[in-house]
Design a protein around this motif. Sequence first.
Motif, PDB file in Angstrom:
ATOM      1  N   LEU A 194       8.072  11.252 -14.970  1.00  0.00           N
ATOM      2  CA  LEU A 194       8.766  12.281 -14.210  1.00  0.00           C
ATOM      3  C   LEU A 194       8.366  13.678 -14.669  1.00  0.00           C
ATOM      4  N   LEU A 195       8.189  13.851 -15.979  1.00  0.00           N
ATOM      5  CA  LEU A 195       7.869  15.160 -16.541  1.00  0.00           C
ATOM      6  C   LEU A 195       6.368  15.422 -16.591  1.00  0.00           C
ATOM      7  N   GLY A 196       5.586  14.435 -16.137  1.00  0.00           N
ATOM      8  CA  GLY A 196       4.134  14.625 -16.136  1.00  0.00           C
ATOM      9  C   GLY A 196       3.513  14.525 -17.512  1.00  0.00           C
ATOM     10  N   MET A 235      15.125   5.456  -6.195  1.00  0.00           N
ATOM     11  CA  MET A 235      13.685   5.258  -6.361  1.00  0.00           C
ATOM     12  C   MET A 235      12.932   5.640  -5.094  1.00  0.00           C
ATOM     13  N   GLN A 236      13.420   5.193  -3.943  1.00  0.00           N
ATOM     14  CA  GLN A 236      12.756   5.539  -2.685  1.00  0.00           C
ATOM     15  C   GLN A 236      12.768   7.044  -2.449  1.00  0.00           C
ATOM     16  N   HIS A 237      13.915   7.657  -2.700  1.00  0.00           N
ATOM     17  CA  HIS A 237      14.046   9.098  -2.456  1.00  0.00           C
ATOM     18  C   HIS A 237      13.078   9.894  -3.329  1.00  0.00           C
ATOM     19  N   PHE A 238      12.906   9.477  -4.566  1.00  0.00           N
ATOM     20  CA  PHE A 238      12.047  10.258  -5.466  1.00  0.00           C
ATOM     21  C   PHE A 238      10.576   9.881  -5.368  1.00  0.00           C
ATOM     22  N   TRP A 239      10.261   8.588  -5.539  1.00  0.00           N
ATOM     23  CA  TRP A 239       8.868   8.197  -5.723  1.00  0.00           C
ATOM     24  C   TRP A 239       8.062   8.169  -4.437  1.00  0.00           C
ATOM     25  N   GLU A 285       1.347   7.863  -6.792  1.00  0.00           N
ATOM     26  CA  GLU A 285       0.329   7.523  -7.779  1.00  0.00           C
ATOM     27  C   GLU A 285       0.970   7.169  -9.110  1.00  0.00           C
ATOM     28  N   ARG A 286       1.930   7.981  -9.527  1.00  0.00           N
ATOM     29  CA  ARG A 286       2.614   7.718 -10.795  1.00  0.00           C
ATOM     30  C   ARG A 286       3.465   6.453 -10.723  1.00  0.00           C
ATOM     31  N   PHE A 287       4.052   6.229  -9.555  1.00  0.00           N
ATOM     32  CA  PHE A 287       4.867   5.027  -9.389  1.00  0.00           C
ATOM     33  C   PHE A 287       4.026   3.761  -9.557  1.00  0.00           C
ATOM     34  N   VAL A 288       2.867   3.713  -8.922  1.00  0.00           N
ATOM     35  CA  VAL A 288       1.998   2.547  -9.054  1.00  0.00           C
ATOM     36  C   VAL A 288       1.540   2.384 -10.499  1.00  0.00           C
ATOM     37  N   SER A 289       1.276   3.505 -11.184  1.00  0.00           N
ATOM     38  CA  SER A 289       0.898   3.423 -12.601  1.00  0.00           C
ATOM     39  C   SER A 289       2.003   2.789 -13.430  1.00  0.00           C
ATOM     40  N   MET A 290       3.247   3.132 -13.129  1.00  0.00           N
ATOM     41  CA  MET A 290       4.374   2.526 -13.840  1.00  0.00           C
ATOM     42  C   MET A 290       4.414   1.019 -13.637  1.00  0.00           C
ATOM     43  N   TRP A 336       0.841  -1.199   0.000  1.00  0.00           N
ATOM     44  CA  TRP A 336       0.000   0.000   0.000  1.00  0.00           C
ATOM     45  C   TRP A 336       0.878   1.251   0.000  1.00  0.00           C
ATOM     46  N   TYR A 337       0.729   2.046  -1.081  1.00  0.00           N
ATOM     47  CA  TYR A 337       1.457   3.310  -1.196  1.00  0.00           C
ATOM     48  C   TYR A 337       0.475   4.458  -0.984  1.00  0.00           C
TER      49      TYR A 337
END
Length: 405
Positions: free
Chosen positions: A399-401, A344-348, A356-361, A206-207
């Motif tokens: 990353l760039l949306g 990855m942890q630091h950014f996402w 949200e974007r991470f789970v989409s990936m 769960w994120y």
Amino acid sequence: MSRPELGVIAETFDCVVVGGGPSGATAARHLAEQGRTVLLLDRQGRIKPCGGAIPPRLIRDFDIPDSLICARASEARMIAPSDKRVRMPIEGGYVGMVNRETFDEWLRVRAERAGAQRRTGIYTGIEREADGSAVVLYRAVGVDKDAPPMAVRARMVIGADGAKSSVAAQEVKGADRQRYVFAYHEIIKAPSRGAADFEPQRCDVWYQGQLSPDFYAWIFPHGDTASIGVGSMQKGFSLRTATTALRKLTGLDACETVRTEGAPIPLKPLKRWDNGRDVIVAGDAAGVVAPASGEGIYYAMECGRLAAEAVEAALLNRDPRHLKTARSRFMRAHGKVFMVLGVMQHFWYRSDKRRERFVSMCADPDVQALTWQAYMNKELVRAKPAAHARIFLKDMGHLLGLRPA
């Protein structure tokens, strides 16, 4: 210098291993199999909060029998802040799940059968004799704290006594600068099928910021039981409250609680693992928990094996410089993976928008294929440059949306 109240020290071991978790038990077994005299010193009754996932490589490399696998996870499910759910099936394989109480004890018994001596005790420190030799002090469980400690002489010491290691704090430079994620979980009796949002072959991650503002929450199957827990670095964030909320959210609040556990989890490997003469640390004490995922069992056992090999070389050659080889070999094999996961942890994990974007990936087939191959085999996958290129372009879009969440 030796302390007069220690009296005559009757026992000398080639190596004293402090801590009987996966790393310490693995190190003790390896050295005992080489014919070394080994004392495995462990404090009884402590079980680390852990999801209990072990990859196929661990099962292969360390000869883990099927009897210890209490569940086989065939997929993971990632839950985004929006409640979007992404399933990640494991094609042609599974992740083994173990109960740490049973698993750790089996490893200790195996070390004992290989020739290591086991004792239950609480490590209190290392003293030095006049010639500089290490004397390991420990207190038997249940003995008055004011009573004189027990003492054994050690040619080498492996500190596998977990995060915030007492051995590392005393002997390894820089250990006091380690940072931690704090983890808490509850072992519950697994619900009957369909009684809650739970499947016995699925790991849920769960994120969501309300469950963890900077890490994640989890529900992992353990056969008759399940591990449900949360990790976070944020001071003041209530892990117990978040776990209670997750249980209520998934319908697991009605399940019986078997036990609860909490502990710090190190964020990255220490820059140094040894003191330059006779002490080396391993496992959580060395900081070998994967960033982003928090996975530690495989890395702890691999680290324990490498530490034991370094100790064996140092003893054989009478040269403590061999102790440094454990860290260099580990980082050569796994350093890039740790670096990627750390980034990855630091950014996402920094906000719900990014989560949200991470789970989409994670819904992307290329991401899923390479993620599982890397996890199962514990190395970055280099054989598919086209897939890596596609993932890079998709990642940059997120990353760039430029790609929808």
